[in-house]
Write a protein that holds these residues in place. Structure first.
Motif, PDB file in Angstrom:
ATOM      1  N   THR B  35      61.714 -21.352  -2.828  1.00 50.15           N
ATOM      2  CA  THR B  35      60.771 -20.395  -4.036  1.00 50.15           C
ATOM      3  C   THR B  35      60.668 -21.031  -5.625  1.00 50.15           C
ATOM      4  OG1 THR B  35      61.225 -18.321  -2.164  1.00 50.15           O
ATOM      5  CG2 THR B  35      59.906 -18.423  -4.910  1.00 50.15           C
ATOM      6  N   LYS B  36      59.315 -21.933  -6.268  1.00 50.51           N
ATOM      7  CA  LYS B  36      59.937 -22.163  -6.914  1.00 50.51           C
ATOM      8  C   LYS B  36      59.439 -21.640  -8.531  1.00 50.51           C
ATOM      9  CE  LYS B  36      61.290 -26.548  -5.189  1.00 50.51           C
ATOM     10  NZ  LYS B  36      62.019 -26.184  -4.474  1.00 50.51           N
ATOM     11  N   TYR B  37      59.995 -21.405 -10.106  1.00 52.31           N
ATOM     12  CA  TYR B  37      59.660 -21.703 -10.886  1.00 52.31           C
ATOM     13  C   TYR B  37      58.467 -23.016 -11.732  1.00 52.31           C
ATOM     14  CZ  TYR B  37      59.463 -21.896 -15.893  1.00 52.31           C
ATOM     15  OH  TYR B  37      59.065 -21.242 -17.823  1.00 52.31           O
ATOM     16  N   GLY B  38      57.152 -21.953 -12.086  1.00 54.23           N
ATOM     17  CA  GLY B  38      56.193 -23.074 -12.747  1.00 54.23           C
ATOM     18  C   GLY B  38      55.467 -22.591 -13.228  1.00 54.23           C
ATOM     19  N   CYS B  39      55.619 -21.464 -13.950  1.00 55.06           N
ATOM     20  CA  CYS B  39      55.382 -20.222 -15.610  1.00 55.06           C
ATOM     21  C   CYS B  39      56.123 -19.208 -16.126  1.00 55.06           C
ATOM     22  CB  CYS B  39      53.373 -20.532 -15.182  1.00 55.06           C
ATOM     23  SG  CYS B  39      53.117 -18.895 -14.181  1.00 55.06           S
ATOM     24  N   GLY B  40      55.901 -18.272 -15.094  1.00 51.19           N
ATOM     25  CA  GLY B  40      56.766 -17.321 -14.896  1.00 51.19           C
ATOM     26  C   GLY B  40      56.001 -16.616 -15.612  1.00 51.19           C
ATOM     27  N   VAL B  41      54.837 -16.523 -15.627  1.00 49.73           N
ATOM     28  CA  VAL B  41      53.857 -15.241 -16.069  1.00 49.73           C
ATOM     29  C   VAL B  41      52.840 -15.128 -14.802  1.00 49.73           C
ATOM     30  CG1 VAL B  41      54.163 -15.925 -18.421  1.00 49.73           C
ATOM     31  CG2 VAL B  41      52.576 -17.175 -17.325  1.00 49.73           C
ATOM     32  N   ALA B  42      52.644 -15.393 -13.527  1.00 50.43           N
ATOM     33  CA  ALA B  42      52.402 -15.115 -12.852  1.00 50.43           C
ATOM     34  C   ALA B  42      50.981 -16.318 -13.060  1.00 50.43           C
ATOM     35  CB  ALA B  42      52.329 -13.898 -12.462  1.00 50.43           C
ATOM     36  N   GLN B  43      51.195 -17.040 -13.762  1.00 50.00           N
ATOM     37  CA  GLN B  43      49.744 -18.511 -13.504  1.00 50.00           C
ATOM     38  C   GLN B  43      49.661 -19.039 -12.969  1.00 50.00           C
ATOM     39  OE1 GLN B  43      46.795 -18.154 -15.855  1.00 50.00           O
ATOM     40  NE2 GLN B  43      47.182 -16.252 -16.631  1.00 50.00           N
ATOM     41  N   CYS B  44      50.725 -19.693 -12.169  1.00 51.02           N
ATOM     42  CA  CYS B  44      50.170 -20.672 -11.168  1.00 51.02           C
ATOM     43  C   CYS B  44      51.141 -20.272  -9.967  1.00 51.02           C
ATOM     44  CB  CYS B  44      51.566 -22.014 -11.899  1.00 51.02           C
ATOM     45  SG  CYS B  44      53.235 -21.791 -11.708  1.00 51.02           S
ATOM     46  N   GLY B  45      51.434 -19.593  -9.502  1.00 46.01           N
ATOM     47  CA  GLY B  45      51.673 -18.706  -8.205  1.00 46.01           C
ATOM     48  C   GLY B  45      52.864 -20.005  -7.201  1.00 46.01           C
ATOM     49  N   ALA B  46      54.007 -20.704  -8.124  1.00 44.95           N
ATOM     50  CA  ALA B  46      54.626 -21.361  -7.709  1.00 44.95           C
ATOM     51  C   ALA B  46      55.908 -20.291  -6.956  1.00 44.95           C
ATOM     52  CB  ALA B  46      54.834 -22.017  -8.556  1.00 44.95           C
ATOM     53  N   CYS B  47      55.858 -19.772  -7.337  1.00 45.14           N
ATOM     54  CA  CYS B  47      57.071 -18.193  -7.063  1.00 45.14           C
ATOM     55  C   CYS B  47      56.319 -17.672  -5.908  1.00 45.14           C
ATOM     56  CB  CYS B  47      57.858 -17.842  -8.051  1.00 45.14           C
ATOM     57  SG  CYS B  47      56.011 -16.891  -8.711  1.00 45.14           S
ATOM     58  N   THR B  48      55.464 -18.105  -5.396  1.00 43.94           N
ATOM     59  CA  THR B  48      54.712 -16.732  -4.053  1.00 43.94           C
ATOM     60  C   THR B  48      55.769 -16.552  -3.133  1.00 43.94           C
ATOM     61  OG1 THR B  48      52.370 -17.477  -5.268  1.00 43.94           O
ATOM     62  CG2 THR B  48      52.736 -16.519  -2.848  1.00 43.94           C
ATOM     63  N   ILE B  56      52.952 -11.933  -2.644  1.00 47.90           N
ATOM     64  CA  ILE B  56      53.362 -11.682  -4.602  1.00 47.90           C
ATOM     65  C   ILE B  56      54.293 -12.352  -5.619  1.00 47.90           C
ATOM     66  CG2 ILE B  56      54.113  -9.122  -4.167  1.00 47.90           C
ATOM     67  CD1 ILE B  56      57.180  -9.899  -4.525  1.00 47.90           C
ATOM     68  N   ARG B  57      53.994 -12.373  -6.925  1.00 49.77           N
ATOM     69  CA  ARG B  57      54.645 -13.289  -7.675  1.00 49.77           C
ATOM     70  C   ARG B  57      56.121 -12.797  -8.068  1.00 49.77           C
ATOM     71  NH1 ARG B  57      50.266 -16.274  -5.640  1.00 49.77           N
ATOM     72  NH2 ARG B  57      48.397 -15.803  -7.421  1.00 49.77           N
ATOM     73  N   SER B  58      57.233 -13.609  -7.307  1.00 49.57           N
ATOM     74  CA  SER B  58      58.633 -13.512  -7.893  1.00 49.57           C
ATOM     75  C   SER B  58      58.632 -13.368  -8.970  1.00 49.57           C
ATOM     76  CB  SER B  58      59.340 -13.891  -6.564  1.00 49.57           C
ATOM     77  OG  SER B  58      59.174 -15.244  -7.001  1.00 49.57           O
ATOM     78  N   CYS B  59      58.273 -14.122 -10.138  1.00 49.44           N
ATOM     79  CA  CYS B  59      58.805 -14.315 -11.079  1.00 49.44           C
ATOM     80  C   CYS B  59      58.672 -13.031 -11.739  1.00 49.44           C
ATOM     81  CB  CYS B  59      57.997 -15.546 -11.940  1.00 49.44           C
ATOM     82  SG  CYS B  59      56.273 -15.418 -12.030  1.00 49.44           S
ATOM     83  N   LEU B  60      57.737 -12.620 -12.105  1.00 46.21           N
ATOM     84  CA  LEU B  60      57.517 -11.178 -12.475  1.00 46.21           C
ATOM     85  C   LEU B  60      57.324 -10.077 -12.263  1.00 46.21           C
ATOM     86  CD1 LEU B  60      54.252 -11.481 -14.795  1.00 46.21           C
ATOM     87  CD2 LEU B  60      56.743 -11.628 -15.446  1.00 46.21           C
TER      88      LEU B  60
HETATM   89  S1  FES Z   1      56.342 -19.086 -11.506  1.00 42.46           S
HETATM   90 FE1  FES Z   1      54.597 -19.185 -11.987  1.00 42.46          FE
HETATM   91  S2  FES Z   1      53.633 -17.659 -10.765  1.00 42.46           S
HETATM   92 FE2  FES Z   1      55.550 -17.137 -10.972  1.00 42.46          FE
END
Ligand code: FES
Ligand code: FES
Lengths: 733, 158
Positions: B35-48, B56-60
């Motif tokens: 599961t990846k970090y890409g933006c930290g603000v629920a904008q990119c979906g890498a952490c889905t 869910i966006r696990s970063c938020l």
């Molecule tokens: S890291 Fe981009 S949506 Fe969570």
């Protein structure tokens, strides 16, 4: 990184030469001596042991073949094409061929086009072609000789297929595993005999597919972000809000109070917080209170920079000290041409962030003057030089284990090795060989600069009685990318003019006056997938459609006439193929308008016909028919993938991409303010490859798909609305 | 504080402050780095990831907010999920960094809508950025995994 090609250097006497890189290596190394070969210098201090089959080929006891890949895998799938070159000459069973990244060692693994170990300029396949064919052929010859010795037959009577060595007359055969020990003792041939390209059975087939899809579809690929180690510390850094600012003072009390924060350090680029885990590092970094010294900071807004570039291009602003126009194509006399019917257009291009999916990061461990780095290094030689300088060590002694990158698009090949050096500065403070993982958040990554430069073009074209260009005046104002390079340069920065310079349209124009001006601005800039072509392709191709329109001609017919005049055969071939496959000349599907563009970059020529319509006030791109001449096609599937991806990358920038600065501060922070192309906005790209005679040298694929879509879409919109589009991005939020 | 999570069918207890996003607990504490970090603000979906089957966006998502939800990460998908097989058959990934998130979003979609339309795919995948621009193959792989098209590589004519 087109401009790093020796082809260009040789043609023009300008741009990078290896010699310049070496001189810098000597200076950086300090104690390094003359009399060594260039890559000896760059690799000084390195271990350069290789196995019996040389630097590029390993064969395991079970007969599995591994390509030692000197190029980083960051999405382009070049590992597959490179492995296929070896497998073809070795006659290896493709299903038993794998790959691994090479260690950092310029002597063994320099890019033949660039003189240093570096992936870029779409050169991976291009510069490795002969080298890997020879490597595969040499290993094959050793296996064959081992079999010949064992069976007491002539090597010439032996054949190899799918990793099995056979002697038909005696009915004997053995696989690579069985012959391995004996083959390892055979002296490699100095000049291995290469296959007749007409007999290739793997290269150019749909069997050449990537080797990493399963790992990347199951979360198993290990990126820099994923490096784990006992005792690993995570670091985040508070960076200044403007380029060129420095730390004046800071208060770390609140940061230190965060559970998990281990230490806070001042480093040259800001204030670093190191912690036991990522979340603690982020909380700690965000709790820092830093006062910045902005006395030397860049405080201009991007709008002011763009305005000055415009004024410089039209002559209404005076040159400042050190600023000087440099001609890059001059012939005839443009001033002597009647100018009544001139087309005059000025174009504006913004700064662009690479915004690779994996933000910049690095893992470093330092003890004394020794460093070991575990990360996605696009330019190991540059990274070694920059780190060696800090640690007062020899460049070759800096160990790098290269991991795949979550994209780069040029960002990870940086003359200053910015994020790498930052990580090493922190790891040095930590010391004791303790691994430190530096993570940039998306916000850090986006604000850190090294953008595609802001660019202004001004073009004035007069036409002859038939409507073809008779005189072409061209002014480009932009920051120089190569000015910041350790390998100096001097002369015209090729990365700023490539694509305008050398254009068949200029070749077909009798009078040309094309000049470049590169003012200094304190915003760091860098190559960005397809580099100069990101703007020159747009300017040349959109200008041509405006000229065709004025001449009352079909854009394809108008281009053909100019290509004929310029002798641009490859341009003609890709254009013809794209025209045929797209149905150009027949009505477009209801509601759609077609646009065409053609551009040569990185040794390849690409034509695209894009179908475009307006939807909810924004351009929507549907079918994109692509034709490419990239020499011998090694992996048709990956060429198609690069056309698909490159097109999306270029379209994203054309439609939405821009970094702006307000009084020196970057306005965009994340993907909510830096809009990028999303799923439903992606076009449907079809790829058609122009067939080549067997043995044609392969050329670039990673970048040439990027610059063509912008003008193709602009030309469709010109046909739809009658209006030219002279500024990117088209859509502003 | 100690928090117990249900991840990929296992009950796991971790030490984390309760505001820590699930993303960093998965990655730093549980070693599930797919599961990846890409933006930290629920904008990119890498952490889905999936929580009771929903993306869910696990970063938020603070780790304390999950309660008894059953979390599924890319590692929990098994490797032979029809989506993963289609992804490999079509060579979807380029750099690959976004692909765990893409596949998890697609898995949630197929669970809801076994034969999604193009518009449904566009809608469900709109939150997942791919900077390499593999969208066309992602789309094709979802169609293939849902039995709507053959899982063949796009044709080229070299
Ligand atoms: S890291 Fe981009 S949506 Fe969570
Ligand atoms: S494959 Fe690279 S970001 Fe999607």
């Amino acid at each position: 990184m087109n401009a790093l090609f020796p082809r260009r250097a040789a043609n023009t006497g300008e741009g990078l030469s290896r010699r310049q890189l070496i001189i810098t290596a000597t200076a950086v190394g300090g104690a390094l001596m003359v009399g060594c070969s260039p890559t000896d210098l760059l690799a000084a201090g390195a271990e350069s042991e290789t196995g019996p089959f040389g630097a590029f080929v390993k064969i395991a006891p079970d007969g599995a073949v591994t390509l030692v890949c000197k190029h980083i895998e960051f999405g382009q799938g070049s590992h597959a094409g490179l492995a296929a070159i070896v497998a073809e000459e070795l006659d290896a069973d493709w299903s038993k061929v794998g790959w691994e990244h090479a260690p950092a060692n310029a002597k063994l693994y320099a890019n033949g086009a660039l003189g240093a170990q570096l992936t870029g300029g779409s050169t991976a396949i291009n510069n490795s072609w002969e080298q890997l064919r020879k490597a595969g052929a040499a290993a094959r010859a050793m296996l064959v000789q081992a079999a010949a010795n064992r069976w007491g037959v002539a090597a010439a009577e032996i054949s190899v297929k799918d990793s099995v060595v056979s002697h038909a007359a005696s009915g004997q055969s053995a696989d690579f595993a069985a012959l391995l020990a004996d083959a390892a003792k055979v002296t490699p041939p100095a000049e291995p005999v290469l296959k007749d390209p007409a007999l290739f059975t793997l290269i150019g087939t749909d069997r050449v597919r990537r080797k990493d899809s399963l790992a990347k579809s199951t979360g198993q690929t290990r990126f820099t972000m994923d490096v784990q180690a006992d005792n690993l510390l995570v670091a985040m850094v508070a960076h200044p809000p403007r380029f060129g600012a420095k730390v004046a003072s800071f208060d770390a009390a609140a940061a230190r109070a965060v559970a998990g924060v281990v230490e806070v350090y001042e480093i040259p680029t800001g204030v670093a917080v190191v912690a036991d885990n990522t979340w603690a590092a982020k909380q700690g970094r965000d709790a820092l209170s830093v006062t910045w010294d902005e006395s030397k900071a860049e405080t201009r807004s991007s709008a002011d920079i763009a305005a000055r570039f415009r004024d410089l291009a039209d002559g209404s602003a005076a040159l400042e000290k050190g600023e000087e126009w440099q001609g890059f194509e001059t012939k005839g006399d443009v001033s002597g041409q009647p100018g009544g019917q001139a087309l005059e257009v000025a174009y504006d291009f913004p700064y662009l962030a690479h915004a690779a999916m994996e933000p910049m990061n690095c893992v470093a461990q330092v003890e004394g003057n020794k460093a070991r780095l575990t990360f996605a290094s696009q330019a190991p030689t540059l990274d070694q030089l920059n780190v060696a300088k800090i640690l007062a060590n020899l460049p070759g002694a800096i160990e790098i284990e290269t991991l795949p990158a979550g994209g780069s698009f040029g960002r990870r090949a940086n003359f200053q090795s910015d994020f790498v050096v930052e990580c090493v500065q922190i790891a040095r403070k930590v010391g004791g060989n303790r691994p430190v993982k530096l993570i940039w958040t998306r916000e850090d990554d986006m604000a850190a600069g090294y953008y595609r430069p802001l660019v202004h073009h001004r073009v004035r074209v007069t036409t002859d009685a038939d409507g073809y260009p008779s005189a072409w005046t061209h002014r480009i104002v932009t920051q120089s990318i190569m000015k910041g390079a350790p390998f100096g340069g001097g002369g015209v920065d090729e990365t700023a003019v490539e694509g305008a310079k050398g254009s068949p349209y200029l070749a077909a124009t009798p009078h040309v006056d094309a000049q470049l001006l590169t003012p200094d601005i304190g915003v760091p800039v860098l190559w960005w997938r397809s580099v100069g072509a990101t703007h020159t392709a747009y300017v040349m191709e959109h200008t041509i459609d405006q000229l065709a329109r004025r001449a009352g001609q079909d854009p394809v017919a108008y281009r053909r006439a100019l290509y004929e005049k310029a002798g641009a055969k490859r341009h003609l071939a890709v254009l013809d193929l794209a025209v045929k496959k797209s149905g150009w000349g027949t009505p477009a599907p209801e509601g759609w308008t077609r646009g065409v563009a053609v551009h040569e970059s990185f040794g390849s020529v690409v034509a695209q016909v894009a179908e475009v319509k307006m939807e909810n006030g924004e351009p929507k791109v549907g079918r994109v028919v692509t034709a490419i001449d990239c020499g011998t096609a090694i992996s048709p599937d990956q060429i198609a993938a690069q056309m698909e991806g490159g097109t999306c990358y270029g379209l994203s920038a054309t439609l939405y991409g821009q970094v702006t600065l307000t009084e020196g501060r970057v306005d965009q922070t994340n993907f909510d303010t830096y809009r990028v192309l999303r799923h439903g906005e992606a076009p449907q790209v079809e790829t058609h490859i122009v067939p080549q005679p067997a043995g044609t040298h392969p050329t670039g694929v990673g970048e040439p798909g990027t610059p063509v879509i912008g003008p193709a879409v602009a030309n469709a919109l010109l046909a739809l609305t009658g209006e030219a589009i002279t500024a990117q991005p088209f859509v502003r939020v | 504080m100690a928090i117990t999570l249900d991840v990929n069918g296992k009950q796991l207890t971790v030490e984390a402050t309760d505001d820590t996003p699930l993303l960093w607990v998965l990655r730093d504490e549980l070693g599930l780095t797919g599961t990846k970090y890409g933006c930290g603000v629920a904008q990119c979906g890498a952490c889905t990831v999936l929580a009771d089957g929903a993306p869910i966006r696990s970063c938020l998502t603070p780790v304390s907010a999950l309660g008894a939800a059953k979390i599924t990460t890319i590692e929990g998908l098994g490797g032979e999920h029809p989506l993963q097989e289609a992804w490999v058959a079509l060579d979807v990934p380029q750099c690959g960094y976004c692909q765990s998130g893409q596949i998890m979003s697609a898995a949630a979609l197929l669970a809801q809508s076994p034969k999604p339309t193009d518009a449904e795919i566009d809608g469900a995948m709109a939150g997942n950025i791919c900077r390499c621009g593999a969208y066309q193959r992602i789309h094709a792989a979802i169609k293939a995994a849902s039995g709507q098209t053959p899982a063949a590589a796009p044709q080229t004519d070299a």
